[in-house]
Design a protein around this motif. Structure first.
Motif, PDB file in Angstrom:
ATOM      1  N   MET A 128      -9.719   3.547   4.740  1.00  0.00           N
ATOM      2  CA  MET A 128      -9.808   3.462   3.295  1.00  0.00           C
ATOM      3  C   MET A 128      -8.869   2.361   2.778  1.00  0.00           C
ATOM      4  O   MET A 128      -7.744   2.230   3.224  1.00  0.00           O
ATOM      5  CB  MET A 128      -9.420   4.792   2.652  1.00  0.00           C
ATOM      6  N   LYS A 129      -9.359   1.562   1.871  1.00  0.00           N
ATOM      7  CA  LYS A 129      -8.566   0.493   1.269  1.00  0.00           C
ATOM      8  C   LYS A 129      -7.473   1.068   0.378  1.00  0.00           C
ATOM      9  O   LYS A 129      -7.691   2.046  -0.318  1.00  0.00           O
ATOM     10  CB  LYS A 129      -9.469  -0.343   0.356  1.00  0.00           C
ATOM     11  N   SER A 130      -6.327   0.409   0.397  1.00  0.00           N
ATOM     12  CA  SER A 130      -5.280   0.768  -0.558  1.00  0.00           C
ATOM     13  C   SER A 130      -5.602   0.088  -1.894  1.00  0.00           C
ATOM     14  O   SER A 130      -6.440  -0.820  -1.969  1.00  0.00           O
ATOM     15  CB  SER A 130      -3.918   0.282  -0.053  1.00  0.00           C
ATOM     16  N   PHE A 131      -4.925   0.524  -2.931  1.00  0.00           N
ATOM     17  CA  PHE A 131      -5.117  -0.098  -4.238  1.00  0.00           C
ATOM     18  C   PHE A 131      -4.761  -1.587  -4.175  1.00  0.00           C
ATOM     19  O   PHE A 131      -5.463  -2.424  -4.732  1.00  0.00           O
ATOM     20  CB  PHE A 131      -4.278   0.608  -5.311  1.00  0.00           C
ATOM     21  N   TYR A 132      -3.698  -1.901  -3.475  1.00  0.00           N
ATOM     22  CA  TYR A 132      -3.271  -3.296  -3.353  1.00  0.00           C
ATOM     23  C   TYR A 132      -4.364  -4.142  -2.699  1.00  0.00           C
ATOM     24  O   TYR A 132      -4.657  -5.246  -3.154  1.00  0.00           O
ATOM     25  CB  TYR A 132      -1.972  -3.370  -2.541  1.00  0.00           C
ATOM     26  N   PRO A 137       3.996  -1.384  -3.734  1.00  0.00           N
ATOM     27  CA  PRO A 137       3.638  -0.364  -2.721  1.00  0.00           C
ATOM     28  C   PRO A 137       2.247  -0.652  -2.141  1.00  0.00           C
ATOM     29  O   PRO A 137       1.239  -0.076  -2.543  1.00  0.00           O
ATOM     30  CB  PRO A 137       3.673   0.950  -3.501  1.00  0.00           C
ATOM     31  N   LYS A 138       2.215  -1.568  -1.174  1.00  0.00           N
ATOM     32  CA  LYS A 138       0.953  -2.115  -0.669  1.00  0.00           C
ATOM     33  C   LYS A 138       0.050  -1.110   0.038  1.00  0.00           C
ATOM     34  O   LYS A 138      -1.162  -1.292   0.080  1.00  0.00           O
ATOM     35  CB  LYS A 138       1.234  -3.293   0.260  1.00  0.00           C
ATOM     36  N   GLN A 139       0.622  -0.066   0.605  1.00  0.00           N
ATOM     37  CA  GLN A 139      -0.199   0.899   1.352  1.00  0.00           C
ATOM     38  C   GLN A 139      -0.667   2.078   0.516  1.00  0.00           C
ATOM     39  O   GLN A 139      -1.483   2.885   0.948  1.00  0.00           O
ATOM     40  CB  GLN A 139       0.574   1.436   2.568  1.00  0.00           C
ATOM     41  N   SER A 140      -0.159   2.175  -0.695  1.00  0.00           N
ATOM     42  CA  SER A 140      -0.381   3.372  -1.496  1.00  0.00           C
ATOM     43  C   SER A 140      -1.793   3.466  -2.066  1.00  0.00           C
ATOM     44  O   SER A 140      -2.397   2.472  -2.465  1.00  0.00           O
ATOM     45  CB  SER A 140       0.625   3.416  -2.644  1.00  0.00           C
ATOM     46  N   THR A 141      -2.291   4.702  -2.096  1.00  0.00           N
ATOM     47  CA  THR A 141      -3.544   5.012  -2.790  1.00  0.00           C
ATOM     48  C   THR A 141      -3.266   6.084  -3.847  1.00  0.00           C
ATOM     49  O   THR A 141      -4.186   6.727  -4.336  1.00  0.00           O
ATOM     50  CB  THR A 141      -4.623   5.528  -1.808  1.00  0.00           C
ATOM     51  N   ASP A 142      -1.993   6.256  -4.182  1.00  0.00           N
ATOM     52  CA  ASP A 142      -1.577   7.305  -5.112  1.00  0.00           C
ATOM     53  C   ASP A 142      -1.308   6.733  -6.504  1.00  0.00           C
ATOM     54  O   ASP A 142      -0.405   5.903  -6.678  1.00  0.00           O
ATOM     55  CB  ASP A 142      -0.325   8.002  -4.571  1.00  0.00           C
TER      56      ASP A 142
END
Length: 72
Positions: free
Chosen positions: A1-5, A34-39
């Motif tokens: 899944m892609k992160s937001f970044y 926060p390159k890995q975040s999906t939160d």
């Protein structure tokens, strides 16, 4: 899944004056993003405290909605 970044980087366009493109361009140079975040809450809090380059959180909210829609 892609992160937001990762999603946001697809919106980069140095020649664009669109707010989301400008946000993406600036986030690219933000070493602490926060390159890995999906939160949502984690990213939102980070931006509120650190992203002087983001003139309005509405721009983030718009980009977040596009990010959510891109996953379907």
């Amino acid at each position: 899944m892609k992160s937001f970044y990762q999603y946001l980087m697809t919106e980069r366009n140095p020649k664009s004056t669109e707010p989301v493109a400008q946000f993406a361009n600036n986030a690219f140079y933000d070493q602490s993003f926060p390159k890995q975040s999906t939160d949502y809450d984690e990213i939102s809090e980070y931006l509120e405290e650190n992203a002087s380059y983001l003139p309005s959180m509405t721009i983030f909210d718009d980009a977040w909605m596009d990010f959510q829609n891109s996953k379907h």
